[in-house]
Design a protein around this motif. Structure first.
Motif, PDB file in Angstrom:
ATOM      1  N   ALA A  93       0.861  -1.181   0.000  1.00  0.00           N
ATOM      2  CA  ALA A  93       0.000   0.000   0.000  1.00  0.00           C
ATOM      3  C   ALA A  93       0.898   1.232   0.000  1.00  0.00           C
ATOM      4  N   PRO A  94       0.502   2.285  -0.736  1.00  0.00           N
ATOM      5  CA  PRO A  94       1.307   3.512  -0.729  1.00  0.00           C
ATOM      6  C   PRO A  94       1.205   4.232   0.608  1.00  0.00           C
ATOM      7  N   VAL A  95       2.285   4.883   1.007  1.00  0.00           N
ATOM      8  CA  VAL A  95       2.295   5.658   2.258  1.00  0.00           C
ATOM      9  C   VAL A  95       2.926   7.014   1.961  1.00  0.00           C
ATOM     10  N   ASP A  96       2.138   8.090   2.161  1.00  0.00           N
ATOM     11  CA  ASP A  96       2.658   9.426   1.866  1.00  0.00           C
ATOM     12  C   ASP A  96       2.795  10.316   3.090  1.00  0.00           C
ATOM     13  N   ASP A  97       2.199   9.895   4.200  1.00  0.00           N
ATOM     14  CA  ASP A  97       2.268  10.719   5.414  1.00  0.00           C
ATOM     15  C   ASP A  97       1.947   9.817   6.620  1.00  0.00           C
ATOM     16  N   PRO A  98       2.121  10.346   7.841  1.00  0.00           N
ATOM     17  CA  PRO A  98       1.920   9.504   9.028  1.00  0.00           C
ATOM     18  C   PRO A  98       0.522   8.889   9.093  1.00  0.00           C
ATOM     19  N   ALA A  99      -0.503   9.644   8.692  1.00  0.00           N
ATOM     20  CA  ALA A  99      -1.869   9.089   8.735  1.00  0.00           C
ATOM     21  C   ALA A  99      -1.976   7.921   7.756  1.00  0.00           C
ATOM     22  N   GLY A 100      -1.340   8.091   6.604  1.00  0.00           N
ATOM     23  CA  GLY A 100      -1.341   7.030   5.585  1.00  0.00           C
ATOM     24  C   GLY A 100      -0.643   5.777   6.087  1.00  0.00           C
ATOM     25  N   LEU A 101       0.377   5.965   6.908  1.00  0.00           N
ATOM     26  CA  LEU A 101       1.088   4.805   7.449  1.00  0.00           C
ATOM     27  C   LEU A 101       0.173   4.017   8.389  1.00  0.00           C
ATOM     28  N   ALA A 102      -0.551   4.738   9.246  1.00  0.00           N
ATOM     29  CA  ALA A 102      -1.470   4.056  10.172  1.00  0.00           C
ATOM     30  C   ALA A 102      -2.534   3.270   9.384  1.00  0.00           C
ATOM     31  N   GLU A 103      -3.046   3.887   8.313  1.00  0.00           N
ATOM     32  CA  GLU A 103      -4.051   3.192   7.484  1.00  0.00           C
ATOM     33  C   GLU A 103      -3.461   1.957   6.818  1.00  0.00           C
ATOM     34  N   ALA A 104      -2.246   2.107   6.297  1.00  0.00           N
ATOM     35  CA  ALA A 104      -1.612   0.984   5.591  1.00  0.00           C
ATOM     36  C   ALA A 104      -1.343  -0.166   6.554  1.00  0.00           C
ATOM     37  N   VAL A 105      -0.928   0.160   7.789  1.00  0.00           N
ATOM     38  CA  VAL A 105      -0.663  -0.901   8.770  1.00  0.00           C
ATOM     39  C   VAL A 105      -1.962  -1.602   9.139  1.00  0.00           C
ATOM     40  N   ALA A 106      -3.047  -0.829   9.232  1.00  0.00           N
ATOM     41  CA  ALA A 106      -4.349  -1.448   9.536  1.00  0.00           C
ATOM     42  C   ALA A 106      -4.751  -2.407   8.411  1.00  0.00           C
ATOM     43  N   LEU A 107      -4.406  -2.057   7.184  1.00  0.00           N
ATOM     44  CA  LEU A 107      -4.766  -2.871   6.020  1.00  0.00           C
ATOM     45  C   LEU A 107      -3.886  -4.116   5.892  1.00  0.00           C
ATOM     46  N   ILE A 108      -2.584  -3.923   6.066  1.00  0.00           N
ATOM     47  CA  ILE A 108      -1.617  -4.995   5.748  1.00  0.00           C
ATOM     48  C   ILE A 108      -1.254  -5.818   6.969  1.00  0.00           C
ATOM     49  N   GLY A 109      -1.311  -5.211   8.142  1.00  0.00           N
ATOM     50  CA  GLY A 109      -0.972  -5.934   9.365  1.00  0.00           C
ATOM     51  C   GLY A 109       0.519  -5.881   9.663  1.00  0.00           C
ATOM     52  N   ARG A 110       0.901  -6.477  10.782  1.00  0.00           N
ATOM     53  CA  ARG A 110       2.303  -6.533  11.199  1.00  0.00           C
ATOM     54  C   ARG A 110       2.723  -8.001  11.254  1.00  0.00           C
ATOM     55  N   PRO A 111       3.989  -8.329  11.054  1.00  0.00           N
ATOM     56  CA  PRO A 111       5.073  -7.427  10.662  1.00  0.00           C
ATOM     57  C   PRO A 111       4.924  -6.982   9.208  1.00  0.00           C
ATOM     58  N   ALA A 112       5.517  -5.829   8.942  1.00  0.00           N
ATOM     59  CA  ALA A 112       5.509  -5.273   7.584  1.00  0.00           C
ATOM     60  C   ALA A 112       6.804  -4.477   7.416  1.00  0.00           C
ATOM     61  N   ILE A 113       7.097  -4.143   6.166  1.00  0.00           N
ATOM     62  CA  ILE A 113       8.328  -3.384   5.902  1.00  0.00           C
ATOM     63  C   ILE A 113       7.954  -2.086   5.200  1.00  0.00           C
ATOM     64  N   LEU A 114       8.424  -0.992   5.782  1.00  0.00           N
ATOM     65  CA  LEU A 114       8.216   0.324   5.169  1.00  0.00           C
ATOM     66  C   LEU A 114       9.446   0.632   4.327  1.00  0.00           C
ATOM     67  N   LYS A 115       9.222   0.871   3.029  1.00  0.00           N
ATOM     68  CA  LYS A 115      10.352   1.131   2.116  1.00  0.00           C
ATOM     69  C   LYS A 115      10.114   2.443   1.392  1.00  0.00           C
ATOM     70  N   THR A 116      11.167   3.247   1.252  1.00  0.00           N
ATOM     71  CA  THR A 116      11.017   4.444   0.423  1.00  0.00           C
ATOM     72  C   THR A 116      10.754   3.987  -1.012  1.00  0.00           C
ATOM     73  N   ARG A 117       9.934   4.763  -1.731  1.00  0.00           N
ATOM     74  CA  ARG A 117       9.585   4.363  -3.102  1.00  0.00           C
ATOM     75  C   ARG A 117      10.801   4.411  -4.008  1.00  0.00           C
ATOM     76  N   ARG A 118      11.691   5.370  -3.760  1.00  0.00           N
ATOM     77  CA  ARG A 118      12.819   5.561  -4.679  1.00  0.00           C
ATOM     78  C   ARG A 118      14.148   5.470  -3.947  1.00  0.00           C
ATOM     79  N   PHE A 119      15.195   5.190  -4.729  1.00  0.00           N
ATOM     80  CA  PHE A 119      16.587   5.225  -4.267  1.00  0.00           C
ATOM     81  C   PHE A 119      16.903   4.290  -3.105  1.00  0.00           C
ATOM     82  N   GLY A 120      16.223   3.150  -3.039  1.00  0.00           N
ATOM     83  CA  GLY A 120      16.595   2.163  -2.021  1.00  0.00           C
ATOM     84  C   GLY A 120      17.428   1.066  -2.671  1.00  0.00           C
ATOM     85  N   TYR A 121      18.458   0.597  -2.012  1.00  0.00           N
ATOM     86  CA  TYR A 121      19.189  -0.585  -2.482  1.00  0.00           C
ATOM     87  C   TYR A 121      19.883  -1.208  -1.284  1.00  0.00           C
ATOM     88  N   ASP A 122      20.194  -2.504  -1.392  1.00  0.00           N
ATOM     89  CA  ASP A 122      20.856  -3.243  -0.305  1.00  0.00           C
ATOM     90  C   ASP A 122      20.216  -2.930   1.057  1.00  0.00           C
TER      91      ASP A 122
END
Ligand code: AMP
Length: 364
Positions: free
Chosen positions: A127-156
């Motif tokens: 689920a996309p996350v753009d702000d703290p409220a969005g994170l709470a919604e996404a966690v409610a949807l996907i559950g824990r454990p989960a991984i929060l990843k930046t959309r861009r410039f992530g590696y290793d």
């Protein structure tokens, strides 16, 4: 712009990026009588040491980009974070492979996962996350454990935070620097595997055998080939690569990282991410195949026939990180071992300095 004819020997392949991948591409091209022109901003780029030509300039230097384009017959790249504007400038002047769509898809985890789902492949729930409220919604949807990843410039593993049962969401959000992100469901995988495939301008495809990849501190440690997986699973992995390359009208080598999970005894493949370039988990092809991923990429972008991806030996590729490469004399003495060093002047902990391929006779 598409390539209008196969590039004859002595043509010039332009490569954006001057790291070890660019270096190994250049060495493979040289064997085919093709020259490489490297474009990279870092003055001590390892690929400069082995290339016919290079330009050391920033990726937003439009005059340098135009000079580079006028000196090459085709443009490719060795890393996926090439700025879109750089690719757009070059793509107007010369054939660019892999193309702009592949680059844009792999640069943004949300675009990437949306694409993979659209073509019918399985990914972790996201689920996309753009702000703290969005994170709470996404966690409610996907559950824990989960991984929060930046959309861009992530590696290793960079730009990632695991959200466990007791993780405070505001702290997790702060860790990603408040940048646009996605939340991914945690995949309880048994193994990580990958597929390395090539596709030519004419749509021909060559797919290598599937390695099992073991990581340490989020960095690839070993690729073990063949992976100990069911033959149907290996074929399903190769099919995933065929579907992705066809959907993107892809040209060049692609690396597809997969999780293998087991459900009621059956192996299931979940796509983690795609890399529109030669890939660390394909370095074993340099010594266990007649045609390495590097030569295959050069053949693909230059419009040559693809080579056979057959593997003649079993192999374990081990990365040499930081001081591991200081043991080069012992490694060079090992039987049935090929050592590759990248010519980097400075060793730092975790820095990829080289790799070894340890071969054993093929068992199957
Ligand atoms: P990435 O940067 O997406 O390749 O992730 C780096 C590593 O983190 C992967 O190779 C996995 O070991 C782990 N990882 C990433 N995403 C997940 C996930 N959704 N579930 C479990 N582990 C993951």
């Amino acid at each position: 712009m598409r390539l209008s004819r196969p590039l004859p020997p002595n043509s010039v392949i332009g490569i954006l990026g001057g790291g070890q991948l660019g270096r190994m591409l250049t060495l493979a091209a040289a064997r085919l009588g093709l020259r490489c022109h490297i474009y990279a901003p870092e003055p001590d780029s390892p690929a400069f040491q082995v290339s016919a030509h290079h330009i050391c300039a920033a990726y937003d230097d439009s005059a340098a980009l135009e000079a580079f384009a006028s000196a090459v017959d085709v443009v490719t790249y060795e890393f996926e974070n090439v700025p879109a504007e750089t690719a757009a400038i070059l793509g107007r002047l010369k054939p660019l492979a892999p193309g702009a769509e592949a680059l844009a898809t792999s640069q943004d985890r949300l675009v990437e996962k949306t694409f993979l789902t659209r073509i019918g492949l399985e990914t972790a729930p996201f689920a996309p996350v753009d702000d703290p409220a969005g994170l709470a919604e996404a966690v409610a949807l996907i559950g824990r454990p989960a991984i929060l990843k930046t959309r861009r410039f992530g590696y290793d593993g960079k730009g990632q935070t695991t959200i466990r049962a007791d993780t405070a969401l505001d702290a997790a959000w702060a860790q990603t620097g408040g940048r646009p992100a996605i939340l991914e469901g945690f995949v309880a995988f048994e193994k990580e595997v990958s597929v390395i495939a090539a596709r030519g301008w004419d749509g021909a495809v060559a797919v290598y055998d599937v390695p099992e990849n073991r990581h340490a501190n989020h960095i690839l440690h070993q690729s073990i080939v063949p992976a100990a997986i069911a033959p149907e699973t290996a074929e399903a992995a190769r099919d995933i690569a065929r579907r992705i390359t066809a959907a993107l009208d892809y040209v060049g080598i692609i690396g597809v990282e997969l999780f293998l999970s087991r459900e009621t005894g059956r192996e299931r493949l979940i796509v983690n991410e795609i890399a529109p370039r030669v890939h660390n988990s394909g370095h074993w092809t340099m010594d266990a195949c007649l045609i390495s991923q590097f030569e295959q990429h050069i053949r693909a972008v230059a419009g040559w026939p693809l080579g056979g991806p057959e593997r003649h030996s079993d192999v374990v590729m081990t990365n040499l990180l930081g001081d591991d490469a200081a043991g080069w004399q012992d490694l060079a003495r090992e039987p049935r071992t090929a050592i590759h060093l990248y010519g980097k002047a400075e060793s730092r902990p975790g820095r990829k300095m080289g790799h070894v391929n340890r071969l054993t006779p093929r068992q199957d």
